[in-house]
Design an enzyme around this catalytic site. Sequence first.
Site, PDB file in Angstrom:
ATOM      1  N   GLU A  49      -7.377   7.881   2.733  1.00 16.42           N
ATOM      2  CA  GLU A  49      -6.592   8.597   3.751  1.00 16.42           C
ATOM      3  C   GLU A  49      -5.491   7.730   4.365  1.00 16.42           C
ATOM      4  OE1 GLU A  49      -9.863   8.610   3.472  1.00 16.42           O
ATOM      5  OE2 GLU A  49     -10.601  10.687   3.501  1.00 16.42           O
ATOM      6  N   PHE A  76     -23.091  15.087  12.044  1.00 12.88           N
ATOM      7  CA  PHE A  76     -22.694  14.411  10.807  1.00 12.88           C
ATOM      8  C   PHE A  76     -21.166  14.353  10.708  1.00 12.88           C
ATOM      9  CE2 PHE A  76     -21.622  14.629   6.199  1.00 12.88           C
ATOM     10  CZ  PHE A  76     -22.035  13.341   5.898  1.00 12.88           C
ATOM     11  N   GLN A  77     -20.648  13.165  10.502  1.00 13.73           N
ATOM     12  CA  GLN A  77     -19.208  12.899  10.385  1.00 13.73           C
ATOM     13  C   GLN A  77     -18.434  13.306  11.638  1.00 13.73           C
ATOM     14  OE1 GLN A  77     -17.921  14.364   6.460  1.00 13.73           O
ATOM     15  NE2 GLN A  77     -18.399  12.321   5.681  1.00 13.73           N
ATOM     16  N   LYS A 114     -14.263  23.022  12.651  1.00 14.72           N
ATOM     17  CA  LYS A 114     -14.535  23.824  11.464  1.00 14.72           C
ATOM     18  C   LYS A 114     -14.674  25.306  11.826  1.00 14.72           C
ATOM     19  CE  LYS A 114     -17.248  23.639   7.231  1.00 14.72           C
ATOM     20  NZ  LYS A 114     -18.274  22.898   6.487  1.00 14.72           N
ATOM     21  N   MET A 123       2.908 -15.380   3.648  1.00 10.21           N
ATOM     22  CA  MET A 123       3.457 -15.579   4.985  1.00 10.21           C
ATOM     23  C   MET A 123       2.484 -16.357   5.871  1.00 10.21           C
ATOM     24  SD  MET A 123       6.072 -15.366   6.760  1.00 10.21           S
ATOM     25  CE  MET A 123       7.304 -14.097   6.542  1.00 10.21           C
TER      26      MET A 123
HETATM   27  C1  LIG Z   1      -3.245  -5.052   7.278  1.00  5.38           C
HETATM   28  C2  LIG Z   1      -2.774  -6.434   7.581  1.00  5.38           C
HETATM   29  N1  LIG Z   1      -3.650  -7.460   7.587  1.00  5.38           N
HETATM   30  C3  LIG Z   1      -3.224  -8.714   7.828  1.00  5.38           C
HETATM   31  C4  LIG Z   1      -1.899  -8.968   8.075  1.00  5.38           C
HETATM   32  C5  LIG Z   1      -1.424 -10.394   8.377  1.00  5.38           C
HETATM   33  N2  LIG Z   1      -0.472 -10.840   7.341  1.00  5.38           N
HETATM   34  C6  LIG Z   1       0.874 -10.777   7.500  1.00  5.38           C
HETATM   35  S1  LIG Z   1       1.703 -11.307   6.169  1.00  5.38           S
HETATM   36  C7  LIG Z   1       0.286 -11.666   5.351  1.00  5.38           C
HETATM   37  C8  LIG Z   1       0.319 -12.244   3.968  1.00  5.38           C
HETATM   38  C9  LIG Z   1       0.885 -11.296   2.981  1.00  5.38           C
HETATM   39  O1  LIG Z   1       0.606 -11.772   1.700  1.00  5.38           O
HETATM   40  P1  LIG Z   1       1.206 -11.065   0.423  1.00  5.38           P
HETATM   41  O2  LIG Z   1       0.973  -9.613   0.488  1.00  5.38           O
HETATM   42  O3  LIG Z   1       0.690 -11.754  -0.781  1.00  5.38           O
HETATM   43  O4  LIG Z   1       2.779 -11.299   0.598  1.00  5.38           O
HETATM   44  P2  LIG Z   1       3.616 -12.664   0.686  1.00  5.38           P
HETATM   45  O5  LIG Z   1       3.655 -13.074   2.116  1.00  5.38           O
HETATM   46  O6  LIG Z   1       2.926 -13.683  -0.179  1.00  5.38           O
HETATM   47  O7  LIG Z   1       4.976 -12.296   0.180  1.00  5.38           O
HETATM   48  C10 LIG Z   1      -0.834 -11.369   6.132  1.00  5.38           C
HETATM   49  C11 LIG Z   1      -2.236 -11.607   5.724  1.00  5.38           C
HETATM   50  C12 LIG Z   1      -1.032  -7.856   8.088  1.00  5.38           C
HETATM   51  N3  LIG Z   1       0.279  -7.985   8.361  1.00  5.38           N
HETATM   52  N4  LIG Z   1      -1.477  -6.613   7.804  1.00  5.38           N
END
Ligand SMILES: Cc1ncc(C[n+]2csc(CCOP(=O)(O)OP(=O)(O)O)c2C)c(N)n1
Length: 570
Positions: free
Chosen positions: A55, A117-118, A167, A479
């Site tokens: 979802e 439920f749910q 529902k 990042m």
């Molecule tokens: C749902 C979610 N969880 C954690 C983060 C924290 N976060 C920001 S950038 C990042 C790393 C992203 O890694 P990747 O998708 O491999 O992209 P890259 O930075 O290597 O280009 C994380 C864990 C986030 N922004 N969103």
Amino acid sequence: MTEPGERRRTGAQILWEALHREGVEIVFGYPGGAIMPAYDALLDSPIRHVLVRHEQGAAHMADGYARASGKVGVAIATSGPGATNLVTGIATAMLDSVPIVCITGQVSSHVIGTDAFQETDITGVTLPITKHNYLVTRVDQIAAAVREAFYVARSGRPGPVLIDITKDAQQATAVPAWSDAPVCLRGYRPEHRARQGDLARAAAMIDAAKRPVILAGHGIVKACASELLGEFVERTGAPVASTLLGLGGFPASHRLALGMMGMHGEAWVNQAIQEADLLVALGMRFDDRVTGNPATFAVGARKIHCELDPAEINKTVRVDLALVGDVKATLRGLLPLVASAERRGWIDRIAALKGDSAVRDIQHLPHHGRLFAAHVLHDLWRITEGKALIVSDVGQHQMWEAQYYKHDYPRQLLTSGGLGTMGFALPAAIGARFAMPELEIWVIAGDGGFQMTACELSTAAQEGIKLNIAIINNGYLGMVRQWQEFFYDGRYSATPLRSPDFVKLAEAHGLTGLRVTRREDVAAAVAAARATPGAVVIDFRVEQEDSVYPMVPAGAALHDMIRRPSPIVE
Ligand SMILES: Cc1ncc(C[n+]2csc(CCOP(=O)(O)OP(=O)(O)O)c2C)c(N)n1
């Protein structure tokens, strides 16, 4: 009003008819017990349904559809886990002001509050992340709730609205009462218009400025104000800095386009903002990723804030003049009042700053036979002539995309700016595909974020849609790794990332997968992806420990940037 000849229908039938009357052509969703009556009635509705795999994907698809088209996107899910799975997508739409309507099934009204439920109190859960939400427990409330929800979602500052329908309300019958009267909600006055006197004051401030900078945000794109902004820039001679979500709102190829500002903005843009004597902020909200430390943000500049939402005025940055209203109407009002100007000295000054900052530029990356993410994005921009619709995920690749893919058109960069939601890109691109059947679409995702919603590859395969998916695969949660390198002594805690074989993953879905490890192979892979029907995944194996430069550390002053070491350290 009950229309003559109107017959008795179930709540479920009324729901689809109400959506149809709002112009809905497509919804993204996933069925389950509490929404089964609606799914049954869907079979007799002209509205198309796309079955997602999670979802969260439905909410992002509705969001991508809305961002690409300017219309309201619709997601539908069952109660409990179906509804809670929507939450990240709703919060994403909320922080970027995207109009979506989410419909959830709820347990029958007589068991609400019994831990049935749910059962989840989804209106309670989503209260802070929706513009408004409804719990509908009676069949005769459905038509009005849908009408109001669409009105709230798209009026004023847009945003997500949720309608939770029990529902039994879906199963009960009624003769629907439709209405064409304008919706009027007590206490909700979304329209504002800047006062003529304030427009004149703003024009005088603009005329008096020697070093003005326009800050163009998402509001320009949403208000379809790009053309007017163009006229305003030509008249005032003021250069334009863009927020991440504002990219494309003003053409990157224009001589007065500076590029992106903020944490990973161009150094000369941030510097120009710090040296400005006037900022004209248009449809942007001084996000902390844009201002750095607000106490040191453009301290020498007077500030005019043109913004639709009065709650944004003086929220983080105090301004000298606020023009509250639709940014398009504000620009239209300002245009005849401002004088024509050239500001050559100021533009020359910024050009000098540019020369100094160009060390990061792709042209200056030495060619070691290694593949940098910047190479991929620069080549992709060149090959697609800057005309593709790009949907980027969150992380380093998102910032490189913003730096190296030059956007000339509004609504052609879709990305999660405010919430920074990893996993946004693939489902949002699927939604955008249905909104823009003709446009070339590229997903730019990291190896981490791609895996968060990779299940939606199945959706793309089932729908047989064309998408190009570039995974910028650096083997890290890049990042976060970069922050660990800069601010945590290089201690890589939980950032090295092992991924499946993305080529095989694509093939397992009956799709095409390609792998690129050298720069000289980028163009051929891009060409192959464009020429191949259906979704294509390209696994770009890029430099693993590259960082995004420049960088303003969180909370630092905008001019306090970390620059790319030059030449690049081996
Ligand atoms: C749902 C979610 N969880 C954690 C983060 C924290 N976060 C920001 S950038 C990042 C790393 C992203 O890694 P990747 O998708 O491999 O992209 P890259 O930075 O290597 O280009 C994380 C864990 C986030 N922004 N969103």
